[in-house]
Every structure is written in structure tokens, then in C-alpha cells.
Design a protein around this motif. Structure first.
Motif, PDB file in Angstrom:
ATOM      1  N   ASN A 174       7.585  40.095  37.024  1.00  0.00           N
ATOM      2  CA  ASN A 174       8.173  40.770  35.875  1.00  0.00           C
ATOM      3  C   ASN A 174       9.070  41.879  36.410  1.00  0.00           C
ATOM      4  O   ASN A 174       9.344  41.932  37.606  1.00  0.00           O
ATOM      5  N   GLU A 175       9.523  42.772  35.564  1.00  0.00           N
ATOM      6  CA  GLU A 175      10.448  43.814  36.006  1.00  0.00           C
ATOM      7  C   GLU A 175       9.816  44.796  36.987  1.00  0.00           C
ATOM      8  O   GLU A 175      10.513  45.422  37.768  1.00  0.00           O
ATOM      9  N   GLU A 176       8.491  44.918  36.956  1.00  0.00           N
ATOM     10  CA  GLU A 176       7.809  45.909  37.780  1.00  0.00           C
ATOM     11  C   GLU A 176       7.204  45.366  39.067  1.00  0.00           C
ATOM     12  O   GLU A 176       7.198  46.037  40.081  1.00  0.00           O
ATOM     13  N   LYS A 177       6.679  44.129  39.031  1.00  0.00           N
ATOM     14  CA  LYS A 177       5.987  43.627  40.220  1.00  0.00           C
ATOM     15  C   LYS A 177       6.085  42.109  40.356  1.00  0.00           C
ATOM     16  O   LYS A 177       6.421  41.402  39.414  1.00  0.00           O
ATOM     17  N   MET A 178       5.768  41.648  41.580  1.00  0.00           N
ATOM     18  CA  MET A 178       5.680  40.226  41.891  1.00  0.00           C
ATOM     19  C   MET A 178       4.257  39.951  42.347  1.00  0.00           C
ATOM     20  O   MET A 178       3.673  40.752  43.078  1.00  0.00           O
ATOM     21  N   GLU A 179       3.717  38.820  41.934  1.00  0.00           N
ATOM     22  CA  GLU A 179       2.373  38.430  42.348  1.00  0.00           C
ATOM     23  C   GLU A 179       2.455  37.129  43.137  1.00  0.00           C
ATOM     24  O   GLU A 179       3.092  36.170  42.707  1.00  0.00           O
ATOM     25  N   TRP A 180       1.813  37.121  44.280  1.00  0.00           N
ATOM     26  CA  TRP A 180       1.750  35.929  45.126  1.00  0.00           C
ATOM     27  C   TRP A 180       0.283  35.570  45.295  1.00  0.00           C
ATOM     28  O   TRP A 180      -0.553  36.435  45.527  1.00  0.00           O
ATOM     29  N   HIS A 181      -0.030  34.284  45.183  1.00  0.00           N
ATOM     30  CA  HIS A 181      -1.397  33.812  45.340  1.00  0.00           C
ATOM     31  C   HIS A 181      -1.449  32.742  46.425  1.00  0.00           C
ATOM     32  O   HIS A 181      -0.461  32.048  46.680  1.00  0.00           O
ATOM     33  N   CYS A 182      -2.610  32.593  47.032  1.00  0.00           N
ATOM     34  CA  CYS A 182      -2.815  31.579  48.053  1.00  0.00           C
ATOM     35  C   CYS A 182      -2.510  30.202  47.473  1.00  0.00           C
ATOM     36  O   CYS A 182      -2.813  29.928  46.306  1.00  0.00           O
ATOM     37  N   GLU A 183      -1.917  29.341  48.295  1.00  0.00           N
ATOM     38  CA  GLU A 183      -1.611  27.990  47.813  1.00  0.00           C
ATOM     39  C   GLU A 183      -2.882  27.183  47.566  1.00  0.00           C
ATOM     40  O   GLU A 183      -2.858  26.182  46.873  1.00  0.00           O
ATOM     41  N   LYS A 184      -4.005  27.627  48.104  1.00  0.00           N
ATOM     42  CA  LYS A 184      -5.300  26.991  47.843  1.00  0.00           C
ATOM     43  C   LYS A 184      -6.008  27.751  46.725  1.00  0.00           C
ATOM     44  O   LYS A 184      -7.201  28.048  46.799  1.00  0.00           O
ATOM     45  N   ARG A 185      -5.281  28.039  45.687  1.00  0.00           N
ATOM     46  CA  ARG A 185      -5.747  28.935  44.632  1.00  0.00           C
ATOM     47  C   ARG A 185      -7.065  28.507  43.992  1.00  0.00           C
ATOM     48  O   ARG A 185      -7.854  29.349  43.583  1.00  0.00           O
ATOM     49  N   ARG A 186      -7.302  27.226  43.900  1.00  0.00           N
ATOM     50  CA  ARG A 186      -8.562  26.763  43.293  1.00  0.00           C
ATOM     51  C   ARG A 186      -9.768  27.120  44.158  1.00  0.00           C
ATOM     52  O   ARG A 186     -10.878  27.237  43.661  1.00  0.00           O
ATOM     53  N   GLU A 187      -9.533  27.272  45.470  1.00  0.00           N
ATOM     54  CA  GLU A 187     -10.623  27.559  46.403  1.00  0.00           C
ATOM     55  C   GLU A 187     -10.611  29.003  46.900  1.00  0.00           C
ATOM     56  O   GLU A 187     -11.623  29.508  47.363  1.00  0.00           O
ATOM     57  N   CYS A 188      -9.448  29.655  46.846  1.00  0.00           N
ATOM     58  CA  CYS A 188      -9.284  30.966  47.467  1.00  0.00           C
ATOM     59  C   CYS A 188      -8.618  31.927  46.488  1.00  0.00           C
ATOM     60  O   CYS A 188      -7.605  31.599  45.880  1.00  0.00           O
ATOM     61  N   SER A 235       5.381  45.884  44.393  1.00  0.00           N
ATOM     62  CA  SER A 235       6.307  46.506  43.445  1.00  0.00           C
ATOM     63  C   SER A 235       7.671  45.875  43.670  1.00  0.00           C
ATOM     64  O   SER A 235       8.054  45.585  44.801  1.00  0.00           O
ATOM     65  N   LYS A 236       8.385  45.630  42.611  1.00  0.00           N
ATOM     66  CA  LYS A 236       9.645  44.901  42.728  1.00  0.00           C
ATOM     67  C   LYS A 236      10.739  45.713  43.417  1.00  0.00           C
ATOM     68  O   LYS A 236      11.487  45.171  44.216  1.00  0.00           O
ATOM     69  N   GLY A 237      10.822  46.975  43.152  1.00  0.00           N
ATOM     70  CA  GLY A 237      11.895  47.781  43.724  1.00  0.00           C
ATOM     71  C   GLY A 237      11.711  48.116  45.188  1.00  0.00           C
ATOM     72  O   GLY A 237      12.615  47.986  45.995  1.00  0.00           O
ATOM     73  N   THR A 238      10.504  48.513  45.569  1.00  0.00           N
ATOM     74  CA  THR A 238      10.274  49.013  46.931  1.00  0.00           C
ATOM     75  C   THR A 238       9.467  48.064  47.802  1.00  0.00           C
ATOM     76  O   THR A 238       9.308  48.309  48.986  1.00  0.00           O
ATOM     77  N   LEU A 239       8.954  46.985  47.213  1.00  0.00           N
ATOM     78  CA  LEU A 239       8.085  46.034  47.905  1.00  0.00           C
ATOM     79  C   LEU A 239       6.839  46.698  48.488  1.00  0.00           C
ATOM     80  O   LEU A 239       6.301  46.277  49.503  1.00  0.00           O
ATOM     81  N   THR A 240       6.388  47.750  47.825  1.00  0.00           N
ATOM     82  CA  THR A 240       5.150  48.420  48.193  1.00  0.00           C
ATOM     83  C   THR A 240       3.972  47.549  47.742  1.00  0.00           C
ATOM     84  O   THR A 240       3.995  46.988  46.646  1.00  0.00           O
ATOM     85  N   ILE A 241       2.951  47.434  48.588  1.00  0.00           N
ATOM     86  CA  ILE A 241       1.771  46.652  48.228  1.00  0.00           C
ATOM     87  C   ILE A 241       0.965  47.419  47.195  1.00  0.00           C
ATOM     88  O   ILE A 241       0.536  48.546  47.432  1.00  0.00           O
ATOM     89  N   LEU A 242       0.767  46.798  46.042  1.00  0.00           N
ATOM     90  CA  LEU A 242      -0.010  47.405  44.963  1.00  0.00           C
ATOM     91  C   LEU A 242      -1.455  46.915  44.994  1.00  0.00           C
ATOM     92  O   LEU A 242      -2.370  47.645  44.641  1.00  0.00           O
ATOM     93  N   LYS A 243      -1.640  45.651  45.398  1.00  0.00           N
ATOM     94  CA  LYS A 243      -2.970  45.058  45.479  1.00  0.00           C
ATOM     95  C   LYS A 243      -2.917  43.958  46.521  1.00  0.00           C
ATOM     96  O   LYS A 243      -1.931  43.220  46.608  1.00  0.00           O
ATOM     97  N   GLU A 244      -3.991  43.835  47.312  1.00  0.00           N
ATOM     98  CA  GLU A 244      -4.047  42.781  48.318  1.00  0.00           C
ATOM     99  C   GLU A 244      -5.502  42.380  48.527  1.00  0.00           C
ATOM    100  O   GLU A 244      -6.364  43.231  48.678  1.00  0.00           O
ATOM    101  N   THR A 245      -5.762  41.079  48.492  1.00  0.00           N
ATOM    102  CA  THR A 245      -7.100  40.573  48.775  1.00  0.00           C
ATOM    103  C   THR A 245      -7.009  39.544  49.898  1.00  0.00           C
ATOM    104  O   THR A 245      -5.978  38.902  50.086  1.00  0.00           O
ATOM    105  N   ASP A 246      -8.094  39.398  50.640  1.00  0.00           N
ATOM    106  CA  ASP A 246      -8.115  38.515  51.808  1.00  0.00           C
ATOM    107  C   ASP A 246      -8.400  37.069  51.437  1.00  0.00           C
ATOM    108  O   ASP A 246      -9.024  36.781  50.417  1.00  0.00           O
ATOM    109  N   HIS A 247      -7.976  36.178  52.332  1.00  0.00           N
ATOM    110  CA  HIS A 247      -8.284  34.757  52.196  1.00  0.00           C
ATOM    111  C   HIS A 247      -9.746  34.524  52.577  1.00  0.00           C
ATOM    112  O   HIS A 247     -10.296  35.245  53.409  1.00  0.00           O
TER     113      HIS A 247
END
Length: 105
Positions: A6-20, A27-39
Motif C-alpha cells: 500500500n502507500e505506507e508499506k510492502m509485505e513479503w512472505h515466504c514462498e512456502k507460506r502454507r508451511e512457514c 516502509s515504502k519510502g525508506t525501506l526500513t524494516i517494520l516487522k521481520e519473522t524467521d523461517h
């Protein structure tokens, strides 16, 4: 895999989303990590490297007069067996590049 943006952020998920449930929110403007979880699984570095090889092949095909087959062979021959196993067949790569750059070829 990019999941949502959206205008504020981008969300990326593992390609094995059903399992992981691994994800990263930037953040969209600065590419600052807002949230991160491990595989919860080992990463497939061969597949990651295969994506890089395909990008290089495509870039070379755009900027070079060298035949597509030669570009593909050069890059594929320089890969490890782990990466090679994650690449599509050479004929599939050639056909995809020709479709992408149909006006050039």
C-alpha cells in the motif's frame, strides 16, 4: 514473494507460506524494516542463486548482441550443481527470453 503493498508499506512472505510464517514488512519510502519473522526451514540457496542467474541472463540478453543460447550456456556452465538443479531447462529459458524481447529477436 510479495504479498501486499500500500502507500505506507510492502509485505513479503515466504514462498512456502502454507508451511512457514516468515515475513518482512518494509516502509515504502525508506525501506526500513517494520516487522521481520524467521523461517522455520532451511533456505534453498540454490534456488536463490538460480533467480540471480536468470536475472543476469535476461540483462545480458537485453544489452548484448551475443546469441541467447550462448548467453544461457555461459551462465549455466558457471553455476554450481545446486543452482543448476533449480534452473529451468535451457530451452525454457531461451523461449521465455525470446517472448520477453520479441521485438529485438
Amino acid at each position: 514473494n510479495k504479498h501486499r503493498s500500500n502507500e505506507e508499506k510492502m509485505e513479503w512472505h515466504c514462498e512456502k507460506r502454507r508451511e512457514c510464517s516468515a515475513c518482512i514488512h518494509l516502509s515504502k519510502g525508506t525501506l526500513t524494516i517494520l516487522k521481520e519473522t524467521d523461517h522455520n526451514h532451511a533456505l534453498n540457496w540454490g534456488k536463490c542463486r538460480a533467480v540471480e542467474v536468470l536475472e543476469c541472463v535476461e540483462e545480458n540478453a537485453q544489452t548484448s548482441n551475443e546469441p541467447i543460447t550462448s548467453i544461457i550456456n555461459r551462465h549455466v556452465n558457471a553455476t554450481t550443481s545446486e543452482t543448476y538443479l533449480s534452473l529451468p531447462r535451457k530451452e525454457v529459458m531461451r523461449r521465455n527470453i525470446q517472448k520477453t524481447f520479441a521485438t529485438k529477436y
